[in-house]
Design an enzyme around this catalytic site. Structure first.
Site, short mmCIF file in Angstrom:
data_model
loop_
_atom_site.label_atom_id
_atom_site.label_comp_id
_atom_site.label_asym_id
_atom_site.label_seq_id
_atom_site.Cartn_x
_atom_site.Cartn_y
_atom_site.Cartn_z
N ASP A 140 3.57 0.76 -5.15
CA ASP A 140 2.52 1.10 -6.04
C ASP A 140 3.17 2.17 -6.68
OD1 ASP A 140 2.29 0.07 -8.97
OD2 ASP A 140 -0.34 0.78 -7.94
N ASP A 157 -2.81 6.38 -2.92
CA ASP A 157 -3.25 5.14 -3.41
C ASP A 157 -2.55 4.16 -2.58
OD1 ASP A 157 -5.78 5.84 -4.51
OD2 ASP A 157 -5.03 6.07 -6.48
#
Length: 267
Positions: A140, A157
């Site tokens: 992502d 993340d």
């Protein structure tokens, strides 16, 4: 639990190789803890700002970092984390949306027939790409998951880490018209290829992956819509306007997938 631990293991592997990521803190060789029914992990507090994706130097540096992440990513596979596939990113989300009546009745046929057509086109893009190497990825890698501090870049993340083609971690840096995207691609690849080869056939997947992300995101929100936090955090979802905009965006993707892939001008 195993999927979370596998994410943390990947992060620690990257950190140990001195790749700039923000890894979880380990205590007694554990990174995943429980308090009652809750799982939690501890990460160092880390600040910065997003990179400028129209800055050639920023893309050059990001290319270098992502290549090194991918070099580590291909050493061993994920065992429990998912794989990027048409089934998971397009077919299953469409099925869930249709079975659970998320799409307004007057748009249901338009949306479902459009996505079914897109799945055919996505398959064609994957056929053009041929057999590609599946590696561990960030998964992502958009600009909001990259922090710039003191002229250095840090990737954060990794909760959507999964296996797939290397191009998954670079297409989110590319948007705009064709000439602009080509220039940004070449800026990125100048840094990437200092550390790693890239198979240009994967460029056929860029618009297919972008299309799959749009479909998957709608399904992801729908599956969590009963969580009281989601209508508060995503008030735009599941409205008439949302689905009308999705249809327009997906129609644009249908056209883009018919165009030739971007061209990487190798140095």
């Amino acid at each position: 639990d195993e999927m979370i631990r596998e994410e943390h293991s990947f992060l620690l592997e990257l950190a140990n190789a001195e790749i700039p990521v923000v890894a979880p803190l380990s205590m007694n060789d554990q990174t995943l803890f429980k308090y009652g029914e809750y799982r939690f992990s501890l990460f160092p507090r880390f600040g910065g700002y997003a990179p400028e994706l129209d800055n050639p130097d920023h893309l050059l540096q990001l290319g270098r970092i992502l290549a090194q992440i991918h070099n580590i990513g291909e050493i061993s596979p994920f065992e429990t984390r998912p794989i990027i596939s048409i089934e998971e990113y397009a077919i299953k989300p469409l099925r869930y949306l249709m079975d659970n009546k998320f799409i307004p009745g007057d748009l249901e046929i338009a949306y479902s027939t459009l996505v079914e057509d897109l799945i055919i086109r996505i398959n064609q893009c994957f056929e053009q790409a041929g057999h590609y190497k599946t590696i561990r990825l960030h998964g992502d890698c958009h600009h909001g998951n990259i922090l710039t501090r003191d002229d250095n870049f840090y990737i954060v993340d990794f909760d959507d880490s999964r296996s797939g083609p290397a191009v998954q971690d670079l297409w989110m840096f590319l948007s705009g018209d064709r000439n602009y995207m080509t220039a940004r691609l070449n800026d990125f690849m100048e840094g990437y290829t200092e550390f790693r080869d890239f198979d240009p056939r994967e460029l056929h997947l860029i618009e297919a992956l972008r299309t799959m992300r749009l479909i998957h995101y709608s399904g992801w929100l729908a599956e969590r819509w009963n969580d009281p936090a989601f209508p508060i955090a995503f008030p735009f979802f599941n409205s008439q306007n949302y689905w009308e905009e999705q249809i327009l965006s997906l129609r644009e993707q249908a056209s883009l997938m018919q165009e030739p892939s971007l061209v990487w001008h190798r140095q």
